[in-house]
Design an enzyme around this catalytic site. Sequence first.
Site, PDB file in Angstrom:
ATOM      1  N   ASP A 142       0.646  -1.205   0.041  1.00 49.22           N
ATOM      2  CA  ASP A 142       0.034   0.122  -0.024  1.00 49.22           C
ATOM      3  C   ASP A 142       0.815   1.468  -0.021  1.00 49.22           C
ATOM      4  OD1 ASP A 142      -3.246   0.300   0.545  1.00 49.22           O
ATOM      5  OD2 ASP A 142      -1.986   2.036   0.995  1.00 49.22           O
ATOM      6  N   ASP A 170       4.342   2.185  -4.003  1.00 51.77           N
ATOM      7  CA  ASP A 170       3.610   2.369  -5.066  1.00 51.77           C
ATOM      8  C   ASP A 170       3.093   1.083  -5.839  1.00 51.77           C
ATOM      9  OD1 ASP A 170       2.079   3.452  -7.155  1.00 51.77           O
ATOM     10  OD2 ASP A 170       3.556   5.094  -7.724  1.00 51.77           O
ATOM     11  N   ASP A 269      -7.753  -4.543  -5.485  1.00 56.15           N
ATOM     12  CA  ASP A 269      -8.903  -3.782  -4.979  1.00 56.15           C
ATOM     13  C   ASP A 269      -8.683  -2.334  -5.038  1.00 56.15           C
ATOM     14  OD1 ASP A 269     -11.593  -3.784  -3.919  1.00 56.15           O
ATOM     15  OD2 ASP A 269     -10.701  -3.284  -1.917  1.00 56.15           O
ATOM     16  N   CYS A 331     -15.007  -0.516  -5.219  1.00 51.97           N
ATOM     17  CA  CYS A 331     -16.247  -0.180  -4.504  1.00 51.97           C
ATOM     18  C   CYS A 331     -16.972   1.190  -5.222  1.00 51.97           C
ATOM     19  CB  CYS A 331     -16.316   0.029  -3.123  1.00 51.97           C
ATOM     20  SG  CYS A 331     -15.232   1.449  -2.379  1.00 51.97           S
TER      21      CYS A 331
END
Length: 396
Positions: A142, A170, A269, A331
């Site tokens: 992350d 990154d 994700d 999402c």
Amino acid sequence: MDGEVVANPSKSPLPEAFLDFLNKNGLDPSIYVASHSTPRYIRLKPGCQAQLPEIEAEIKCKLKEVCWLPDFYYLPPDVRIASTKAYQEGKIYGIDAASAAAVLALGISPGDHVLDLCAAPGAKLCMILDLLGCSGSVTGVDVARHRLAASRTMLQKYALGDRCRLFVADGTTFSLIPLREYHCSTGNAEVDNSEIYNQWTPRRSWKERKRMAKARENIASKMFSQIQDPELIFYGCHSGVVGFTKHDVYRNVNDLEISQFGYDKVLVDAECTHDGSIKHIQKFEQWGWTTLSRRVLDAERTDDVTVLQLKLLTNGFRLLKVGGCLVYSTCSLTVAQNEDVVEQFLSQHVSAELVEIEAGKSWPCRQARIPNTLRFDPLTSATSGLFVAKFTKLAA
């Protein structure tokens, strides 16, 4: 949805600007009304089933099984679990059922080496490790150090970190493949033992503290390169780091090596506008709708996000071995951040094939615009919104 959805702003708690955004993207505003009755989902750590009555007694609520998700239960949305003994002792953790579906779509098998390219805040990472069991490894990446540090805390809390390593990096440029025994160079007599990784400890060595201080000096003097080596902030005893050298962990690899020894499974994700994350949208009622306009509705930011999403998907696929599987999810409910990204990616990668999500046949979701891709939303699924697509890598 092809037709325009019209909602009366006077009868909706949502601001008119957001309703316009939904209309332009063919989204039904009523999903945000349905969100108030969307259940809360928790995962029960494997092996804790016998303690279910005790957990129910503490939260004063009956936990109902999610028939399509093993080890998952749902409860009313207003029930809080953070102060419970079961939560504090790491027996349960919250994760939306749709997010869990993205993890299940990977089809994780014992011995897999898995990459979670956008790992924070850590719930999906924990589930991946739960499914992996006692073999293989998980690499979590992350770009936000503080968020990945929170993931590290979760791994320690749930005692799931043994086969995991975490890098602040990154995700669009991360290039480290999983470590396997035959990559180890510690048999070389010239290896400096001080460079061999021992068991991880939260206390930094003097040498590491000095290195970090030097890096901060470089930043202050503007001599610091924008592309940094990934920062390893955690590794478990069986994550493929202990006993290896820094050269092993950070060694450069070519495309042929990746095709043979890359990750078996990759989860991307991706960062998005979060417009499908119902609870996230509801927070703007407290934060202020002007903040929503800046973070979600701004066209320039949305364009930047889709560019980032394509880069993340592209790099995640690059690190996948031939025959491996990658799951892309967001999402967001918008086509621009989902189907459009998938179509652009497929047009650029002849070795990528979109495949059916076998487990999805029993899921309460609907097919997205592209065959073999799925969408979750509060109305259809009684979950938060999520788009899921699965790819495999073919031999060149």
